[in-house]
Scaffold this motif. Structure first.
Motif, short mmCIF file in Angstrom:
data_model
loop_
_atom_site.label_atom_id
_atom_site.label_comp_id
_atom_site.label_asym_id
_atom_site.label_seq_id
_atom_site.Cartn_x
_atom_site.Cartn_y
_atom_site.Cartn_z
N ASP A 172 12.46 -17.61 -25.53
CA ASP A 172 11.50 -18.23 -26.44
C ASP A 172 12.17 -18.99 -27.59
N GLU A 173 11.66 -20.18 -27.87
CA GLU A 173 12.11 -20.95 -29.03
C GLU A 173 10.93 -21.45 -29.86
N SER A 174 9.74 -20.83 -29.61
CA SER A 174 8.54 -21.29 -30.31
C SER A 174 8.20 -20.44 -31.53
N HIS A 175 8.64 -19.19 -31.52
CA HIS A 175 8.32 -18.29 -32.63
C HIS A 175 9.11 -18.71 -33.87
N PRO A 176 8.51 -18.62 -35.06
CA PRO A 176 9.24 -19.00 -36.28
C PRO A 176 10.54 -18.23 -36.47
N ASN A 177 10.61 -17.03 -35.92
CA ASN A 177 11.80 -16.19 -36.09
C ASN A 177 12.56 -16.03 -34.77
N TRP A 178 12.46 -17.03 -33.88
CA TRP A 178 13.03 -16.87 -32.54
C TRP A 178 14.53 -16.67 -32.55
N ARG A 179 15.22 -17.32 -33.45
CA ARG A 179 16.69 -17.20 -33.46
C ARG A 179 17.11 -15.78 -33.80
N ALA A 180 16.48 -15.17 -34.80
CA ALA A 180 16.81 -13.78 -35.14
C ALA A 180 16.41 -12.83 -34.03
N ARG A 181 15.29 -13.10 -33.38
CA ARG A 181 14.86 -12.24 -32.27
C ARG A 181 15.84 -12.32 -31.11
N ARG A 182 16.30 -13.52 -30.78
CA ARG A 182 17.27 -13.65 -29.68
C ARG A 182 18.57 -12.94 -30.02
N ALA A 183 18.93 -12.91 -31.28
CA ALA A 183 20.16 -12.22 -31.70
C ALA A 183 19.98 -10.71 -31.78
N SER A 184 18.73 -10.24 -31.71
CA SER A 184 18.46 -8.81 -31.77
C SER A 184 18.62 -8.18 -30.39
N VAL A 185 18.40 -6.87 -30.31
CA VAL A 185 18.37 -6.18 -29.01
C VAL A 185 16.94 -5.78 -28.66
N GLY A 186 15.97 -6.42 -29.32
CA GLY A 186 14.59 -6.21 -28.97
C GLY A 186 13.95 -5.04 -29.69
N TYR A 187 12.90 -4.53 -29.10
CA TYR A 187 12.13 -3.44 -29.70
C TYR A 187 12.26 -2.18 -28.86
N ALA A 188 11.79 -1.06 -29.38
CA ALA A 188 11.95 0.24 -28.72
C ALA A 188 11.30 0.24 -27.34
N GLN A 189 12.00 0.79 -26.36
CA GLN A 189 11.42 0.95 -25.03
C GLN A 189 10.33 2.02 -25.06
N ALA A 190 9.48 1.99 -24.03
CA ALA A 190 8.26 2.79 -24.03
C ALA A 190 8.47 4.30 -24.22
N PRO A 191 9.53 4.93 -23.66
CA PRO A 191 9.62 6.39 -23.78
C PRO A 191 10.24 6.90 -25.07
N VAL A 192 10.64 5.99 -25.98
CA VAL A 192 11.41 6.45 -27.15
C VAL A 192 10.84 5.93 -28.46
N GLU A 193 11.19 6.65 -29.53
CA GLU A 193 11.00 6.18 -30.90
C GLU A 193 12.37 5.84 -31.47
N VAL A 194 12.42 4.81 -32.29
CA VAL A 194 13.68 4.38 -32.92
C VAL A 194 13.47 4.28 -34.42
#
Length: 513
Positions: free
Chosen positions: A316-338
């Protein structure tokens, strides 16, 4: 709850579906895979093995790997996968630590060297005895039910800071990991082909489980490992190719693809993790191969399941924060809390850097015979990952570094990855790894190990000027060491411990700029 039930059910439901290929050649279908696993399980049971006994596997990727794993589970035994790049003496230490009863090898690597601990027997999969054992053709019988907390996978950590520790993963842990893959990572079709370019003794092997449940095919490269040219050739044959790769592997694949004009045809999914993916590298990979990439973040202690960045968000390159999101490792997977925690254990707000903590169904039972280490690592049900990071208000997690890799210079934290990202933006830099070394005045200094791009000239003054234009002056390296290669483990992850050792022992001179 026995995860071998998945192979048993698939063999009944889709007996003639192709299960394993070696390269483009068929090795067996699902009913044959299940029968070979069951036959081998009877051989192991005949040697007195049963529930809870440890069986080690010490081979490179091979067609027999999946049947060996399932043979163990068919009798309730625990699989001990050993990194095939370890020295046999290191493998012998693992055998002794876990009191393994059996070790399965390709060609007698242990007994011939006199390295088998007392009470451990070696079975060679190239032998007539092994071939005879798996050839038995009996009707399939259901694997026994096991407690959810029965240990299925005893994975020994890399041991870069001392002796490795055995991570105990239960059948319940592996099922939760597999569910997370199906929910969060990728949707598997029966016609997909899971390629094993990364070691099956690690997370790539565990990713076989949801593919078995779906009745998809497993492809073992003839090379037994990662060869970009081989992958490009294989992708054109079956289609729907899916595989796990470390970021350094993707970089090599992109280089090979550019050389032959390949644009990703036949590849469905490349799941990446196991090390930092630098912004310049994923940008180039997306531009050349298209939206085929999914990022995951995990550890042996919670296998492949901390966070996920799905393919649409990687691209994705449409979100205002897409560059930071691409540099992240995403959000917590379904079975865990982070959560992000401060040194005092307090939960930190968005944007603040601290230790990443994980709780959920995939977190290990503990370390094998290491109660003190378990108590230090799992606190009130939360896994202390030892990784540093911060989370934004939308739950996207950005890694900074391992807590032990953070450089403290003049009382200020410097995160090596930030310096590495800056250096990799220079066209003369192919690879880089940044570490800290002791300094009597500042506490630590920043040192960069640099592999220059082919046909490029690169020197310390050029890179120092570049860093001054990209990052704060206090973060720039005080030393640059130019080298032909960086030491890596079997997953392609740079071994910073070896770089530190080389400096400390004087194996590499690192004169100040």
């Amino acid at each position: 709850m026995n995860i071998a039930q998945w192979l048993y059910q698939t063999a009944l439901a889709r007996p003639s579906a192709p299960a394993i290929k070696v390269g483009a050649a068929s090795f067996c279908d699902y009913v044959r895979l299940a029968r070979r696993a069951q036959a081998l399980s009877r051989e192991l049971a005949g040697r007195g093995l049963g529930q809870g006994d440890r069986v080690a596997i010490f081979t490179a990727n091979c067609a027999e790997y999946l049947e060996m794993i399932h043979a163990c589970w068919w009798i309730g035994a625990t699989v001990v996968p050993i990194n095939y790049k370890l020295h046999p003496r290191e493998a012998a230490w693992i055998l002794e630590d876990c009191t393994a009863r059996i070790i399965l090898t390709r060609a007698g690597e242990m007994a011939d060297k006199g390295l088998l601990p007392q009470g451990c027997t070696e079975i060679t999969i190239d032998s007539d005895d092994y071939r005879g054992a798996v050839a038995a053709d009996a009707a399939l019988k259901q694997p026994p039910s096991l407690p959810a907390d029965a240990v299925a996978w005893l994975f020994y950590t890399s041991g870069t800071t001392g002796r490795p520790k055995g991570v105990m993963l239960s059948h319940g842990n592996l099922m939760a990991m597999s569910f997370a893959y199906a929910i969060d990572v990728d949707r598997i079709e029966a016609g997909d082909h899971s390629l094993y370019a990364a070691p099956m003794s690690h997370g790539a092997g565990l990713y076989a489980l949801p593919y078995i449940r779906a009745g998809a095919c497993h492809v073992i490269p003839e090379s037994g490992g990662f060869d970009p040219a081989e992958i490009i050739a294989l992708a054109g044959d079956p289609g729907g190719l899916c595989f796990f790769a470390a970021p350094t592997m993707i970089k090599r694949l992109v280089t090979a693809a550019k050389a032959v004009g390949y644009a990703g045809q036949g590849i469905k999914t490349i799941t990446y993790g196991g090390g930092p993916m630098y912004a310049a590298d994923i940008d180039e990979a997306l531009a050349l191969l298209g939206p085929r990439f999914i990022q995951i973040y995990g550890q042996g202690e919670t296998p492949m399941t901390i966070s996920v960045l799905p393919r649409d968000l990687v691209a994705d390159e449409s979100h205002p924060n897409w560059r930071a999101r691409r540099a992240s490792v995403g959000y917590a997977q379904a079975p865990v809390e982070v959560e992000i925690r401060a040194p005092d254990g307090g939960c930190l707000p968005p944007g603040k850097t601290g230790e990443i903590m994980v709780r959920g169904a995939t977190v290990m039972l503990g370390y094998w015979n290491r109660p003190e280490a378990t108590a230090e690592t799992i606190v009130d049900g939360w896994l202390r990952t030892g990784d540093m990071g911060h989370m934004d208000v939308d739950g996207f997690l950005t890694l900074t570094d391992r807590s032990k890799d953070v450089i403290i210079s003049g009382g200020t934290n410097i995160y090596p990855r930030e310096v590495e990202e800056a250096l990799l933006m220079h066209p003369a830099v192919h690879e880089v790894s940044v570490i800290g070394t002791p300094d009597p005045e500042w506490g630590e200094n920043v040192v960069a190990f640099v592999v220059a791009a082919s046909c490029a000239t690169c020197d310390a003054s050029t890179l120092d000027g570049w860093c001054r234009s990209q990052i704060a002056a206090f973060k720039r390296p005080k030393r640059y060491i130019f080298t032909d290669t960086l030491p890596k483990n079997s997953y392609g992850k740079v071994l910073k411990t070896e770089l530190r050792d080389q400096l400390e022992t004087g194996a590499i001179e690192a004169p100040p700029n």
